[in-house]
Design a protein around this motif. Structure first.
Motif, mmCIF file in Angstrom:
data_model
loop_
_atom_site.group_PDB
_atom_site.id
_atom_site.type_symbol
_atom_site.label_atom_id
_atom_site.label_comp_id
_atom_site.label_asym_id
_atom_site.label_seq_id
_atom_site.Cartn_x
_atom_site.Cartn_y
_atom_site.Cartn_z
ATOM 1 N N GLN A 24 0.807 -1.207 0.000
ATOM 2 C CA GLN A 24 0.000 0.000 0.000
ATOM 3 C C GLN A 24 0.849 1.269 0.000
ATOM 4 O O GLN A 24 0.481 2.250 -0.582
ATOM 5 N N ASP A 25 1.972 1.270 0.698
ATOM 6 C CA ASP A 25 2.836 2.430 0.797
ATOM 7 C C ASP A 25 4.256 2.040 0.407
ATOM 8 O O ASP A 25 5.015 1.559 1.236
ATOM 9 N N PRO A 26 4.611 2.219 -0.865
ATOM 10 C CA PRO A 26 5.974 1.867 -1.270
ATOM 11 C C PRO A 26 6.993 2.535 -0.359
ATOM 12 O O PRO A 26 6.873 3.714 -0.033
ATOM 13 N N ASN A 116 -0.589 5.304 -3.168
ATOM 14 C CA ASN A 116 0.644 6.019 -2.855
ATOM 15 C C ASN A 116 1.726 5.894 -3.924
ATOM 16 O O ASN A 116 2.903 5.757 -3.619
ATOM 17 N N VAL A 117 1.327 5.938 -5.173
ATOM 18 C CA VAL A 117 2.314 6.000 -6.245
ATOM 19 C C VAL A 117 2.046 7.246 -7.082
ATOM 20 O O VAL A 117 0.915 7.718 -7.171
ATOM 21 N N SER A 121 7.840 7.548 -8.428
ATOM 22 C CA SER A 121 7.730 6.135 -8.045
ATOM 23 C C SER A 121 8.407 5.287 -9.114
ATOM 24 O O SER A 121 8.642 5.748 -10.232
ATOM 25 N N THR A 122 8.689 4.043 -8.790
ATOM 26 C CA THR A 122 9.321 3.146 -9.748
ATOM 27 C C THR A 122 8.279 2.252 -10.421
ATOM 28 O O THR A 122 7.165 2.085 -9.922
ATOM 29 N N ASP A 123 8.683 1.668 -11.528
ATOM 30 C CA ASP A 123 7.854 0.682 -12.220
ATOM 31 C C ASP A 123 7.438 -0.416 -11.245
ATOM 32 O O ASP A 123 6.263 -0.801 -11.190
ATOM 33 N N ALA A 124 8.380 -0.908 -10.453
ATOM 34 C CA ALA A 124 8.095 -1.984 -9.500
ATOM 35 C C ALA A 124 7.054 -1.561 -8.465
ATOM 36 O O ALA A 124 6.193 -2.364 -8.079
ATOM 37 N N PHE A 161 0.381 5.363 -16.254
ATOM 38 C CA PHE A 161 1.653 5.822 -15.712
ATOM 39 C C PHE A 161 2.674 5.831 -16.836
ATOM 40 O O PHE A 161 2.904 4.797 -17.465
ATOM 41 N N GLU A 162 3.296 6.981 -17.101
ATOM 42 C CA GLU A 162 4.390 7.058 -18.063
ATOM 43 C C GLU A 162 5.674 6.756 -17.303
ATOM 44 O O GLU A 162 5.967 7.404 -16.293
ATOM 45 N N VAL A 163 6.431 5.754 -17.788
ATOM 46 C CA VAL A 163 7.644 5.303 -17.109
ATOM 47 C C VAL A 163 8.845 5.575 -18.016
ATOM 48 O O VAL A 163 8.843 5.186 -19.190
ATOM 49 N N SER A 164 9.871 6.217 -17.483
ATOM 50 C CA SER A 164 11.066 6.584 -18.255
ATOM 51 C C SER A 164 11.958 5.379 -18.527
ATOM 52 O O SER A 164 11.726 4.282 -18.012
ATOM 53 N N GLU A 165 13.009 5.629 -19.304
ATOM 54 C CA GLU A 165 13.999 4.601 -19.613
ATOM 55 C C GLU A 165 14.672 4.064 -18.356
ATOM 56 O O GLU A 165 15.159 2.945 -18.333
#
Length: 186
Positions: A24-26, A116-117, A121-124, A161-165
């Motif tokens: 729930q809360d990375p 909470n993202v 935040s990360t892809d994971a 969610f747009e995730v960068s390289e």
């Protein structure tokens, strides 16, 4: 022996609760500030998907600009900047005078979803927070950049969610089918 078994069961229960809390809360984000609205498929706080531009003006207390809306053109589209209570700058997309999308990008580093993202935040972390994540290619950046799409109602409402390289979220779009637009209203 019974005391040792009870202690092991108690320790196992605590471990399970700790794992559930992580989903729930990375950990890298800390706990979400519950005094600030969450970005959801329904909108952000009182800015609700489906409301009119006039209703959004009333909620924000600001004179949102409708010059580009051209109400006589069916399906006209415009994006409006909106300052959240924590100072983050969100983008509101109006199509045909209705709010269809809310976007948090680099100007909104504190805006978070209910899970909470958000930006940073990360892809994971996104994948841990949501089920049924659909990975798609990024609009402009080459792989490994990509988008993560979560539909609450298929092709009707969700989050993108747009995730960068580097595997970090750079923008979050919430709302209707317009979350899939590449450049603002296009």
């Amino acid at each position: 022996m019974t005391g040792v078994g009870s202690m092991r069961a108690f320790a196992l229960a605590l471990s399970i609760l700790a794992l559930a809390a992580c989903q729930q809360d990375p950990q890298s984000q800390g706990a979400r500030d519950s005094t600030v609205p969450a970005l959801t498929v329904e909108g952000y706080g009182d800015m609700r998907i489906g409301m009119t531009l006039a209703e959004a003006r009333q909620v924000s207390g600001r004179p949102m600009n409708n010059e580009a809306l051209e109400p006589e053109i069916s399906g006209a589209c415009v994006e409006q900047q909106y300052t959240a209570t924590d100072g983050d700058q969100l983008w509101l997309m109006f199509e045909g005078d209705r709010l269809t999308r809310v976007t948090a990008s680099s100007e909104a580093p504190r805006t978070r979803t209910a899970q909470n993202v958000g930006v940073g935040s990360t892809d994971a972390e996104v994948r841990a927070a949501y089920q049924n994540v659909i990975e798609e290619g990024a609009h402009y950046n080459p792989p490994p950049a990509h988008n993560l799409l979560i539909w609450t109602v298929p092709d009707q409402s969700g989050l993108l969610f747009e995730v960068s390289e580097t595997g970090v979220v750079t923008a979050v779009h919430a709302g209707g089918p317009s979350i899939r637009y590449m450049e603002g209203c296009a």
